[in-house]
Design a protein around this motif. Structure first.
Motif, PDB file in Angstrom:
ATOM      1  N   UNK A  68      42.416  28.666  32.705  1.00 25.11           N
ATOM      2  CA  UNK A  68      42.165  30.069  33.032  1.00 25.11           C
ATOM      3  C   UNK A  68      42.360  30.937  31.796  1.00 25.11           C
ATOM      4  N   UNK A  69      41.682  32.047  31.776  1.00 25.90           N
ATOM      5  CA  UNK A  69      41.846  33.025  30.711  1.00 25.90           C
ATOM      6  C   UNK A  69      41.681  34.401  31.343  1.00 25.90           C
ATOM      7  N   UNK A  70      42.796  35.097  31.471  1.00 25.06           N
ATOM      8  CA  UNK A  70      42.748  36.417  32.107  1.00 25.06           C
ATOM      9  C   UNK A  70      43.007  37.533  31.087  1.00 25.06           C
ATOM     10  N   UNK A  71      42.855  37.209  29.817  1.00 22.55           N
ATOM     11  CA  UNK A  71      43.133  38.181  28.758  1.00 22.55           C
ATOM     12  C   UNK A  71      42.241  39.419  28.837  1.00 22.55           C
ATOM     13  N   UNK A  78      43.066  42.472  37.451  1.00 22.94           N
ATOM     14  CA  UNK A  78      44.139  41.650  36.888  1.00 22.94           C
ATOM     15  C   UNK A  78      45.194  41.364  37.954  1.00 22.94           C
ATOM     16  N   UNK A  79      45.563  42.364  38.718  1.00 18.08           N
ATOM     17  CA  UNK A  79      46.558  42.191  39.780  1.00 18.08           C
ATOM     18  C   UNK A  79      46.097  41.200  40.840  1.00 18.08           C
ATOM     19  N   UNK A  83      47.757  37.532  41.495  1.00 19.87           N
ATOM     20  CA  UNK A  83      48.224  37.194  42.842  1.00 19.87           C
ATOM     21  C   UNK A  83      47.603  35.897  43.341  1.00 19.87           C
ATOM     22  N   UNK A  84      46.312  35.722  43.093  1.00 18.53           N
ATOM     23  CA  UNK A  84      45.624  34.495  43.514  1.00 18.53           C
ATOM     24  C   UNK A  84      46.192  33.286  42.765  1.00 18.53           C
ATOM     25  N   UNK A  85      46.397  33.442  41.474  1.00 14.11           N
ATOM     26  CA  UNK A  85      46.956  32.343  40.677  1.00 14.11           C
ATOM     27  C   UNK A  85      48.348  31.990  41.168  1.00 14.11           C
TER      28      UNK A  85
END
Length: 114
Positions: A68-71, A78-79, A83-85
């Motif tokens: 994953x990459x949420x940068x 993002x929230x 939360x899902x992760x």
């Protein structure tokens, strides 16, 4: 039955009688160096395996970080993704713990397996 061994002190004395060379040479020295490297890597792998087996959440976190990459996310997106992760991490960790430690009796020592 019928085997015998020297005690530690006697073994140490016996080994001290063998010649010692500052630098080894030849195929035996190369084999020894190779064995030390393999042994060291095997120990490291076993330690890592046990660390992840003992703490499955670390394994799940590692997998999540690799895939994953949420940068580039921010705000509400993002929230939601965090939360899902987190939910996936908790679910997978629970599943791994249940699978790895299924039918794991309580207690310690002999009483554990009685």
């Amino acid at each position: 039955k019928g085997s015998s061994v020297l005690n530690g002190n006697a073994t140490e004395k016996l080994i001290s009688l063998l010649p010692k060379y500052k630098d080894g040479t030849g195929w035996l020295e190369s084999a020894w160096d190779g064995l030390k490297k393999v042994t060291s890597k095997t120990v490291d792998i076993a330690k890592n395996f046990w660390e992840y087996a003992s703490h499955p959440s670390k394994l799940v976190s590692l997998a999540i970080s690799k895939f994953t990459n949420i940068d580039n996310l921010s705000g509400t997106t993002l929230g939601i993704v965090k939360g899902a992760i987190s939910t996936v991490k908790e679910s997978v960790t629970s599943y791994i713990k249940k699978y790895l430690f299924a039918d794991n009796p309580g207690g310690s020592g002999v009483e554990r397996w009685r």
